[in-house]
Motif scaffolding. Structure first.
Motif, short mmCIF file in Angstrom:
data_model
loop_
_atom_site.label_atom_id
_atom_site.label_comp_id
_atom_site.label_asym_id
_atom_site.label_seq_id
_atom_site.Cartn_x
_atom_site.Cartn_y
_atom_site.Cartn_z
N SER A 105 7.84 -0.44 -5.75
CA SER A 105 6.51 -0.62 -5.71
C SER A 105 6.19 -1.44 -4.46
O SER A 105 5.09 -1.14 -3.58
CB SER A 105 5.99 -1.06 -7.00
N SER A 125 -1.11 5.77 -7.27
CA SER A 125 -1.15 5.07 -8.30
C SER A 125 -1.79 5.92 -9.46
O SER A 125 -1.57 5.67 -10.64
CB SER A 125 -2.20 3.88 -8.13
N SER A 169 -0.15 6.80 -13.03
CA SER A 169 -0.58 6.59 -14.35
C SER A 169 -0.54 7.54 -15.21
O SER A 169 -0.35 7.36 -16.50
CB SER A 169 -1.99 5.86 -13.93
N SER A 209 -2.16 2.52 -18.31
CA SER A 209 -2.63 3.50 -17.49
C SER A 209 -3.98 3.84 -17.42
O SER A 209 -4.55 4.24 -16.30
CB SER A 209 -1.77 4.80 -17.63
N VAL A 223 -6.13 1.86 -14.84
CA VAL A 223 -5.99 2.52 -13.46
C VAL A 223 -6.94 3.75 -13.39
O VAL A 223 -7.78 3.78 -12.72
CB VAL A 223 -4.79 2.80 -12.97
N VAL A 235 -8.69 0.63 -7.20
CA VAL A 235 -7.53 1.03 -7.81
C VAL A 235 -6.33 0.32 -7.20
O VAL A 235 -5.39 -0.42 -7.95
CB VAL A 235 -7.27 2.31 -7.92
N TYR A 266 -6.64 -3.62 -7.70
CA TYR A 266 -6.23 -3.79 -9.29
C TYR A 266 -4.73 -3.63 -9.44
O TYR A 266 -4.19 -4.29 -10.13
CB TYR A 266 -6.92 -2.85 -10.09
N LYS A 267 -4.26 -2.44 -8.90
CA LYS A 267 -2.81 -2.10 -9.15
C LYS A 267 -1.89 -3.45 -8.64
O LYS A 267 -0.83 -3.70 -9.11
CB LYS A 267 -2.36 -0.96 -8.48
N LEU A 324 0.71 -5.83 -11.02
CA LEU A 324 2.04 -5.33 -10.80
C LEU A 324 3.12 -6.51 -11.28
O LEU A 324 3.86 -6.41 -12.14
CB LEU A 324 2.13 -5.15 -9.33
#
Length: 415
Positions: free
Chosen positions: A34, A50, A54, A233, A236, A248, A251-252, A256
Protein backbone atom coordinates in the motif's frame (compact mmCIF):
# COMPACT_ATOMS: atom_id res chain seq x y z
CA UNK A 1 -3.21 -20.71 32.40
CA UNK A 2 -3.74 -18.60 35.52
CA UNK A 3 -0.50 -16.61 35.20
CA UNK A 4 0.74 -14.50 32.32
CA UNK A 5 3.85 -16.72 32.14
CA UNK A 6 1.70 -19.84 31.80
CA UNK A 7 -0.48 -18.09 29.22
CA UNK A 8 2.52 -17.31 27.01
CA UNK A 9 4.00 -20.79 27.61
CA UNK A 10 0.81 -22.46 26.35
CA UNK A 11 0.78 -20.13 23.36
CA UNK A 12 4.31 -21.22 22.38
CA UNK A 13 3.56 -24.89 23.12
CA UNK A 14 0.72 -24.82 20.59
CA UNK A 15 3.09 -23.31 17.99
CA UNK A 16 1.01 -20.16 18.11
CA UNK A 17 4.08 -18.06 17.43
CA UNK A 18 4.30 -19.51 13.90
CA UNK A 19 0.75 -18.37 13.13
CA UNK A 20 1.29 -15.01 14.80
CA UNK A 21 4.53 -14.27 12.95
CA UNK A 22 3.13 -15.37 9.59
CA UNK A 23 0.08 -13.13 9.98
CA UNK A 24 2.37 -10.33 11.14
CA UNK A 25 4.47 -10.76 7.98
CA UNK A 26 1.25 -10.73 5.93
CA UNK A 27 0.28 -7.38 7.46
CA UNK A 28 3.73 -5.94 6.88
CA UNK A 29 3.67 -7.06 3.25
CA UNK A 30 0.21 -5.55 2.75
CA UNK A 31 1.36 -2.32 4.36
CA UNK A 32 4.51 -2.14 2.21
CA UNK A 33 2.45 -2.77 -0.91
CA UNK A 34 0.00 0.00 0.00
CA UNK A 35 2.84 2.36 0.87
CA UNK A 36 4.53 1.76 -2.48
CA UNK A 37 1.30 2.27 -4.45
CA UNK A 38 0.52 5.50 -2.58
CA UNK A 39 3.89 6.87 -3.64
CA UNK A 40 3.86 5.89 -7.33
CA UNK A 41 0.20 6.43 -8.29
CA UNK A 42 -1.50 9.81 -8.79
CA UNK A 43 -4.15 10.68 -6.20
CA UNK A 44 -6.99 10.04 -8.67
CA UNK A 45 -5.79 6.51 -9.60
CA UNK A 46 -5.07 5.64 -5.98
CA UNK A 47 -8.52 6.88 -5.02
CA UNK A 48 -10.14 4.68 -7.70
CA UNK A 49 -8.14 1.63 -6.56
CA UNK A 50 -9.19 2.37 -2.96
CA UNK A 51 -12.86 2.33 -3.98
CA UNK A 52 -12.59 -1.09 -5.70
CA UNK A 53 -10.44 -2.46 -2.86
CA UNK A 54 -13.09 -1.35 -0.37
CA UNK A 55 -15.80 -3.26 -2.27
CA UNK A 56 -13.42 -6.24 -2.45
CA UNK A 57 -12.90 -6.06 1.32
CA UNK A 58 -16.67 -6.35 1.77
CA UNK A 59 -16.91 -9.50 -0.36
CA UNK A 60 -13.72 -11.26 0.79
CA UNK A 61 -14.97 -12.38 4.25
CA UNK A 62 -17.98 -13.99 2.56
CA UNK A 63 -15.68 -16.24 0.53
CA UNK A 64 -17.32 -19.63 -0.05
CA UNK A 65 -20.31 -18.40 2.00
CA UNK A 66 -18.34 -19.04 5.18
CA UNK A 67 -16.97 -22.48 4.27
CA UNK A 68 -13.49 -21.70 5.60
CA UNK A 69 -14.81 -20.41 8.93
CA UNK A 70 -16.90 -23.57 9.36
CA UNK A 71 -13.91 -25.74 8.49
CA UNK A 72 -11.75 -23.99 11.08
CA UNK A 73 -14.25 -24.21 13.94
CA UNK A 74 -15.77 -27.68 13.39
CA UNK A 75 -12.45 -29.11 12.26
CA UNK A 76 -10.86 -27.79 15.48
CA UNK A 77 -13.57 -29.33 17.65
CA UNK A 78 -13.28 -32.80 16.04
CA UNK A 79 -10.53 -35.18 17.18
CA UNK A 80 -11.18 -37.66 14.34
CA UNK A 81 -8.75 -37.36 11.38
CA UNK A 82 -11.21 -39.07 9.03
CA UNK A 83 -13.90 -36.58 10.03
CA UNK A 84 -11.57 -33.65 9.40
CA UNK A 85 -10.70 -34.90 5.89
CA UNK A 86 -14.33 -35.57 4.98
CA UNK A 87 -15.37 -32.14 6.24
CA UNK A 88 -12.59 -30.45 4.28
CA UNK A 89 -13.53 -32.28 1.06
CA UNK A 90 -17.21 -31.40 1.35
CA UNK A 91 -16.58 -27.74 2.15
CA UNK A 92 -14.04 -27.35 -0.65
CA UNK A 93 -16.51 -28.54 -3.31
CA UNK A 94 -19.66 -26.87 -2.03
CA UNK A 95 -17.88 -23.69 -1.04
CA UNK A 96 -16.39 -23.27 -4.53
CA UNK A 97 -19.87 -23.31 -6.09
CA UNK A 98 -20.93 -20.55 -3.73
CA UNK A 99 -17.70 -18.69 -4.46
CA UNK A 100 -18.46 -18.52 -8.19
CA UNK A 101 -21.85 -16.95 -7.41
CA UNK A 102 -20.19 -14.46 -5.07
CA UNK A 103 -17.54 -13.53 -7.67
CA UNK A 104 -20.22 -12.86 -10.29
CA UNK A 105 -22.08 -10.57 -7.88
CA UNK A 106 -18.85 -8.71 -7.12
CA UNK A 107 -18.26 -8.06 -10.83
CA UNK A 108 -21.81 -6.75 -11.22
CA UNK A 109 -21.06 -4.04 -8.64
CA UNK A 110 -18.73 -2.43 -11.18
CA UNK A 111 -21.78 -1.28 -13.17
CA UNK A 112 -22.57 1.17 -10.37
CA UNK A 113 -19.25 2.96 -10.92
CA UNK A 114 -18.66 2.60 -14.69
CA UNK A 115 -20.10 5.98 -15.66
CA UNK A 116 -18.26 7.89 -12.92
CA UNK A 117 -14.77 6.36 -12.93
CA UNK A 118 -12.75 5.60 -16.06
CA UNK A 119 -11.56 2.00 -16.66
CA UNK A 120 -12.98 0.83 -13.34
CA UNK A 121 -14.60 -2.26 -14.92
CA UNK A 122 -11.17 -3.73 -15.77
CA UNK A 123 -9.98 -3.05 -12.22
CA UNK A 124 -13.03 -4.93 -10.92
CA UNK A 125 -12.29 -7.81 -13.31
CA UNK A 126 -8.74 -8.31 -11.99
CA UNK A 127 -10.00 -8.06 -8.42
CA UNK A 128 -12.60 -10.74 -9.26
CA UNK A 129 -9.79 -13.13 -10.21
CA UNK A 130 -8.06 -12.26 -6.94
CA UNK A 131 -11.28 -13.03 -5.05
CA UNK A 132 -11.41 -16.57 -6.49
CA UNK A 133 -7.73 -17.09 -5.70
CA UNK A 134 -8.30 -16.12 -2.08
CA UNK A 135 -11.01 -18.78 -1.78
CA UNK A 136 -8.47 -21.53 -2.43
CA UNK A 137 -5.79 -19.87 -0.31
CA UNK A 138 -8.08 -19.50 2.72
CA UNK A 139 -9.37 -23.09 2.46
CA UNK A 140 -5.87 -24.56 2.32
CA UNK A 141 -4.78 -22.36 5.24
CA UNK A 142 -7.75 -23.51 7.36
CA UNK A 143 -6.95 -27.12 6.48
CA UNK A 144 -3.43 -26.74 7.84
CA UNK A 145 -4.83 -25.23 11.06
CA UNK A 146 -7.34 -28.00 11.83
CA UNK A 147 -4.65 -30.68 11.50
CA UNK A 148 -2.46 -28.76 13.96
CA UNK A 149 0.17 -27.97 11.34
CA UNK A 150 0.82 -24.36 12.35
CA UNK A 151 4.30 -24.46 10.84
CA UNK A 152 2.82 -25.48 7.49
CA UNK A 153 0.27 -22.69 7.79
CA UNK A 154 3.08 -20.23 8.42
CA UNK A 155 5.07 -21.55 5.45
CA UNK A 156 2.26 -21.12 2.93
CA UNK A 157 1.23 -17.72 4.36
CA UNK A 158 4.79 -16.36 4.31
CA UNK A 159 5.48 -17.62 0.79
CA UNK A 160 2.29 -16.20 -0.69
CA UNK A 161 2.69 -12.79 0.97
CA UNK A 162 6.40 -12.29 0.42
CA UNK A 163 6.19 -13.46 -3.19
CA UNK A 164 3.12 -11.26 -3.62
CA UNK A 165 4.68 -8.06 -2.38
CA UNK A 166 7.85 -8.64 -4.44
CA UNK A 167 5.80 -9.28 -7.58
CA UNK A 168 3.72 -6.19 -6.85
CA UNK A 169 6.79 -3.98 -6.41
CA UNK A 170 8.42 -5.23 -9.61
CA UNK A 171 5.37 -5.12 -11.89
CA UNK A 172 4.07 -1.83 -10.46
CA UNK A 173 7.47 -0.18 -10.93
CA UNK A 174 7.69 -1.15 -14.60
CA UNK A 175 4.03 -1.17 -15.66
CA UNK A 176 2.28 1.12 -13.15
CA UNK A 177 -1.40 0.45 -12.46
CA UNK A 178 -1.62 -2.47 -14.92
CA UNK A 179 1.33 -4.20 -13.28
CA UNK A 180 -0.21 -3.74 -9.85
CA UNK A 181 -3.50 -5.30 -10.95
CA UNK A 182 -1.82 -8.33 -12.56
CA UNK A 183 0.30 -8.90 -9.43
CA UNK A 184 -2.63 -8.87 -6.99
CA UNK A 185 -4.68 -11.16 -9.26
CA UNK A 186 -1.97 -13.82 -9.59
CA UNK A 187 -0.58 -13.89 -6.05
CA UNK A 188 -3.21 -15.95 -4.11
CA UNK A 189 -3.05 -18.79 -6.67
CA UNK A 190 0.44 -19.54 -5.37
CA UNK A 191 -1.41 -21.57 -2.71
CA UNK A 192 -1.91 -24.37 -5.26
CA UNK A 193 1.68 -25.49 -4.59
CA UNK A 194 0.30 -26.86 -1.29
CA UNK A 195 -2.87 -28.37 -2.76
CA UNK A 196 -2.95 -32.13 -2.15
CA UNK A 197 -5.41 -33.68 -4.60
CA UNK A 198 -4.89 -37.20 -3.23
CA UNK A 199 -6.13 -36.09 0.20
CA UNK A 200 -9.52 -35.25 -1.27
CA UNK A 201 -9.80 -38.34 -3.48
CA UNK A 202 -9.12 -40.64 -0.48
CA UNK A 203 -11.54 -38.86 1.88
CA UNK A 204 -14.95 -40.35 2.61
CA UNK A 205 -18.18 -38.43 1.94
CA UNK A 206 -19.66 -38.50 5.44
CA UNK A 207 -18.83 -36.79 8.74
CA UNK A 208 -20.36 -36.46 12.21
CA UNK A 209 -21.55 -32.88 11.93
CA UNK A 210 -24.93 -31.81 10.55
CA UNK A 211 -24.72 -29.87 7.29
CA UNK A 212 -27.40 -27.45 8.48
CA UNK A 213 -25.36 -26.69 11.61
CA UNK A 214 -22.18 -26.22 9.56
CA UNK A 215 -23.72 -23.78 7.09
CA UNK A 216 -25.68 -21.95 9.77
CA UNK A 217 -22.42 -21.22 11.58
CA UNK A 218 -20.56 -20.51 8.35
CA UNK A 219 -23.13 -18.07 7.01
CA UNK A 220 -23.34 -16.20 10.29
CA UNK A 221 -19.54 -16.17 10.54
CA UNK A 222 -19.25 -14.91 6.98
CA UNK A 223 -22.03 -12.39 7.56
CA UNK A 224 -20.33 -11.12 10.70
CA UNK A 225 -16.97 -10.88 8.97
CA UNK A 226 -18.65 -9.25 5.98
CA UNK A 227 -20.36 -6.67 8.17
CA UNK A 228 -17.18 -6.14 10.17
CA UNK A 229 -15.10 -5.46 7.08
CA UNK A 230 -17.94 -3.43 5.59
CA UNK A 231 -17.50 -1.15 8.57
CA UNK A 232 -13.93 -0.44 7.43
CA UNK A 233 -14.96 -0.09 3.79
CA UNK A 234 -18.22 1.80 4.16
CA UNK A 235 -16.32 4.89 5.32
CA UNK A 236 -14.33 5.00 2.06
CA UNK A 237 -17.41 4.22 -0.06
CA UNK A 238 -19.44 6.93 1.68
CA UNK A 239 -16.65 9.46 1.09
CA UNK A 240 -16.55 8.47 -2.60
CA UNK A 241 -20.22 9.53 -2.89
CA UNK A 242 -20.32 12.40 -0.38
CA UNK A 243 -16.99 13.98 -1.42
CA UNK A 244 -14.45 12.98 -4.12
CA UNK A 245 -11.46 10.74 -4.88
CA UNK A 246 -8.99 13.26 -3.39
CA UNK A 247 -10.83 13.12 -0.06
CA UNK A 248 -10.82 9.32 -0.32
CA UNK A 249 -7.06 9.30 -0.89
CA UNK A 250 -6.37 11.59 2.10
CA UNK A 251 -8.65 9.59 4.40
CA UNK A 252 -7.19 6.28 3.18
CA UNK A 253 -3.69 7.50 4.01
CA UNK A 254 -4.76 8.66 7.50
CA UNK A 255 -6.46 5.35 8.34
CA UNK A 256 -3.81 3.00 6.94
CA UNK A 257 -1.58 2.84 10.04
CA UNK A 258 -4.37 3.00 12.69
CA UNK A 259 -6.36 0.24 10.99
CA UNK A 260 -3.30 -1.99 10.79
CA UNK A 261 -2.39 -1.80 14.49
CA UNK A 262 -5.26 -4.18 15.24
CA UNK A 263 -3.30 -6.97 13.54
CA UNK A 264 -1.54 -7.46 16.89
CA UNK A 265 -4.78 -8.44 18.63
CA UNK A 266 -6.31 -10.24 15.66
CA UNK A 267 -3.28 -12.39 14.88
CA UNK A 268 -2.83 -13.22 18.55
CA UNK A 269 -6.41 -14.43 18.86
CA UNK A 270 -6.37 -16.22 15.51
CA UNK A 271 -3.35 -18.16 16.75
CA UNK A 272 -5.39 -19.28 19.77
CA UNK A 273 -8.70 -19.85 17.97
CA UNK A 274 -8.55 -23.70 17.88
CA UNK A 275 -7.79 -23.74 21.62
CA UNK A 276 -10.60 -21.28 22.37
CA UNK A 277 -13.05 -23.34 20.29
CA UNK A 278 -12.16 -26.54 22.21
CA UNK A 279 -12.62 -24.77 25.57
CA UNK A 280 -15.79 -22.89 24.71
CA UNK A 281 -17.61 -24.28 27.79
CA UNK A 282 -14.68 -23.92 30.21
CA UNK A 283 -15.50 -20.84 32.32
CA UNK A 284 -12.15 -20.76 34.13
CA UNK A 285 -10.21 -21.02 30.87
CA UNK A 286 -12.15 -18.15 29.28
CA UNK A 287 -11.81 -15.96 32.38
CA UNK A 288 -8.08 -16.56 32.57
CA UNK A 289 -7.70 -15.89 28.85
CA UNK A 290 -9.40 -12.49 29.07
CA UNK A 291 -7.35 -11.49 32.13
CA UNK A 292 -4.04 -12.38 30.51
CA UNK A 293 -5.07 -10.78 27.21
CA UNK A 294 -5.58 -7.47 29.00
CA UNK A 295 -2.26 -7.78 30.80
CA UNK A 296 -0.63 -7.74 27.37
CA UNK A 297 -2.81 -5.44 25.29
CA UNK A 298 -3.68 -2.59 27.67
CA UNK A 299 0.00 -1.51 27.79
CA UNK A 300 0.39 -2.21 24.06
CA UNK A 301 -2.67 -0.10 23.11
CA UNK A 302 -1.68 2.78 25.37
CA UNK A 303 1.91 2.75 24.10
CA UNK A 304 0.87 2.76 20.44
CA UNK A 305 -1.52 5.67 20.90
CA UNK A 306 0.96 7.81 22.85
CA UNK A 307 3.72 7.16 20.33
CA UNK A 308 1.43 7.96 17.40
CA UNK A 309 0.04 11.10 19.05
CA UNK A 310 3.45 12.57 19.83
CA UNK A 311 4.95 11.84 16.40
CA UNK A 312 1.83 12.11 14.22
CA UNK A 313 3.22 14.73 11.83
CA UNK A 314 6.55 12.95 11.46
CA UNK A 315 4.84 9.59 10.83
CA UNK A 316 2.59 10.94 8.06
CA UNK A 317 5.46 12.82 6.42
CA UNK A 318 7.88 9.89 6.64
CA UNK A 319 5.58 7.18 5.31
CA UNK A 320 3.31 9.07 2.94
CA UNK A 321 5.23 12.24 1.94
CA UNK A 322 4.60 15.89 2.82
CA UNK A 323 1.46 16.19 0.68
CA UNK A 324 -0.47 14.08 3.22
CA UNK A 325 1.01 15.67 6.38
CA UNK A 326 -2.06 17.86 7.01
CA UNK A 327 -4.16 14.86 8.05
CA UNK A 328 -2.86 14.74 11.63
CA UNK A 329 -6.24 15.19 13.35
CA UNK A 330 -7.85 12.45 11.28
CA UNK A 331 -4.87 10.20 12.06
CA UNK A 332 -5.09 10.91 15.82
CA UNK A 333 -8.84 10.29 16.05
CA UNK A 334 -8.56 7.01 14.17
CA UNK A 335 -5.54 5.90 16.19
CA UNK A 336 -7.51 6.38 19.42
CA UNK A 337 -10.50 4.53 17.97
CA UNK A 338 -8.52 1.50 16.82
CA UNK A 339 -6.50 1.35 20.06
CA UNK A 340 -9.74 1.00 22.04
CA UNK A 341 -11.01 -1.39 19.37
CA UNK A 342 -8.25 -3.88 20.29
CA UNK A 343 -9.47 -3.96 23.89
CA UNK A 344 -13.17 -4.41 23.16
CA UNK A 345 -14.35 -5.30 19.69
CA UNK A 346 -11.40 -7.46 18.62
CA UNK A 347 -11.36 -9.44 21.86
CA UNK A 348 -15.04 -10.09 22.48
CA UNK A 349 -15.98 -10.43 18.81
CA UNK A 350 -13.47 -13.26 18.42
CA UNK A 351 -14.54 -14.86 21.70
CA UNK A 352 -18.16 -14.92 20.56
CA UNK A 353 -17.03 -16.57 17.33
CA UNK A 354 -15.01 -19.21 19.19
CA UNK A 355 -17.88 -20.15 21.51
CA UNK A 356 -20.32 -20.41 18.59
CA UNK A 357 -22.44 -17.29 19.25
CA UNK A 358 -22.25 -16.08 15.67
CA UNK A 359 -25.85 -14.89 15.49
CA UNK A 360 -25.28 -12.33 18.24
CA UNK A 361 -22.03 -11.28 16.58
CA UNK A 362 -23.95 -10.70 13.35
CA UNK A 363 -26.69 -8.65 15.02
CA UNK A 364 -24.18 -6.35 16.73
CA UNK A 365 -22.21 -5.96 13.50
CA UNK A 366 -25.39 -4.82 11.75
CA UNK A 367 -26.12 -2.32 14.52
CA UNK A 368 -22.55 -0.99 14.36
CA UNK A 369 -22.78 -0.50 10.60
CA UNK A 370 -26.12 1.32 10.94
CA UNK A 371 -24.56 3.60 13.54
CA UNK A 372 -21.68 4.40 11.17
CA UNK A 373 -24.08 5.29 8.35
CA UNK A 374 -26.17 7.55 10.62
CA UNK A 375 -23.18 9.27 12.22
CA UNK A 376 -21.48 9.76 8.84
CA UNK A 377 -24.33 11.52 7.06
CA UNK A 378 -24.50 13.97 9.95
CA UNK A 379 -20.78 14.57 10.55
CA UNK A 380 -19.16 14.33 7.09
CA UNK A 381 -21.25 17.17 5.69
CA UNK A 382 -20.11 19.36 8.61
CA UNK A 383 -16.52 18.24 9.28
CA UNK A 384 -15.38 16.43 6.12
CA UNK A 385 -12.96 13.53 6.57
CA UNK A 386 -12.52 14.43 10.27
CA UNK A 387 -16.24 13.74 10.66
CA UNK A 388 -15.81 10.31 9.09
CA UNK A 389 -12.98 9.52 11.52
CA UNK A 390 -15.19 10.49 14.48
CA UNK A 391 -18.11 8.44 13.12
CA UNK A 392 -16.03 5.29 12.66
CA UNK A 393 -14.34 5.56 16.07
CA UNK A 394 -17.63 6.14 17.90
CA UNK A 395 -19.32 3.25 16.08
CA UNK A 396 -16.50 0.86 16.99
CA UNK A 397 -16.61 1.92 20.65
CA UNK A 398 -20.36 1.36 21.03
CA UNK A 399 -20.17 -1.93 19.08
CA UNK A 400 -17.34 -3.13 21.32
CA UNK A 401 -19.35 -2.41 24.48
CA UNK A 402 -22.30 -4.39 23.07
CA UNK A 403 -20.02 -7.36 22.27
CA UNK A 404 -18.57 -7.27 25.79
CA UNK A 405 -22.07 -7.33 27.31
CA UNK A 406 -23.17 -10.20 25.04
CA UNK A 407 -20.18 -12.31 25.99
CA UNK A 408 -20.80 -11.57 29.66
CA UNK A 409 -24.34 -12.96 29.36
CA UNK A 410 -22.90 -16.17 27.86
CA UNK A 411 -20.06 -16.40 30.41
CA UNK A 412 -22.20 -15.94 33.53
CA UNK A 413 -24.37 -18.97 32.62
CA UNK A 414 -21.38 -21.30 32.38
CA UNK A 415 -20.76 -23.60 35.34
Amino acid sequence: MNSLKGFIKDFVKNKGQHVFLSLLIAKICAFLGSLFIIRILPESEFGTISIVASVFAIFLPFSGFGSQQSLLRFGSISDDITDKKALSKYLMKQGFIYQLVLSFLFLLISLVYVNKYEDIFYIFLLFTIRLIGFYFLNHIQSEFRIFGNNQGFARITNTVNIFGVLLLLILSYFFGLKGYLVAIAVTPFTAFFWFKKEQYSSAIDSFNFKKKEIWNYGLHAAGTALLSDTLFSADVLLLSFLMNETAVANYKVAILIPANITFLALTFMQSDFPSLAKNYQNKNFLTSYITNYYKIFIPVSAGIFLLGFVFKTEILSLFFSERYADNTWVFTILLAGFSINMLLRNLFGNLLSAVGMMKMNTVISILTLIMLLCFSFISVTRFGIEGMAISLSLSMLIGGILLLFSFYLYWKDLK
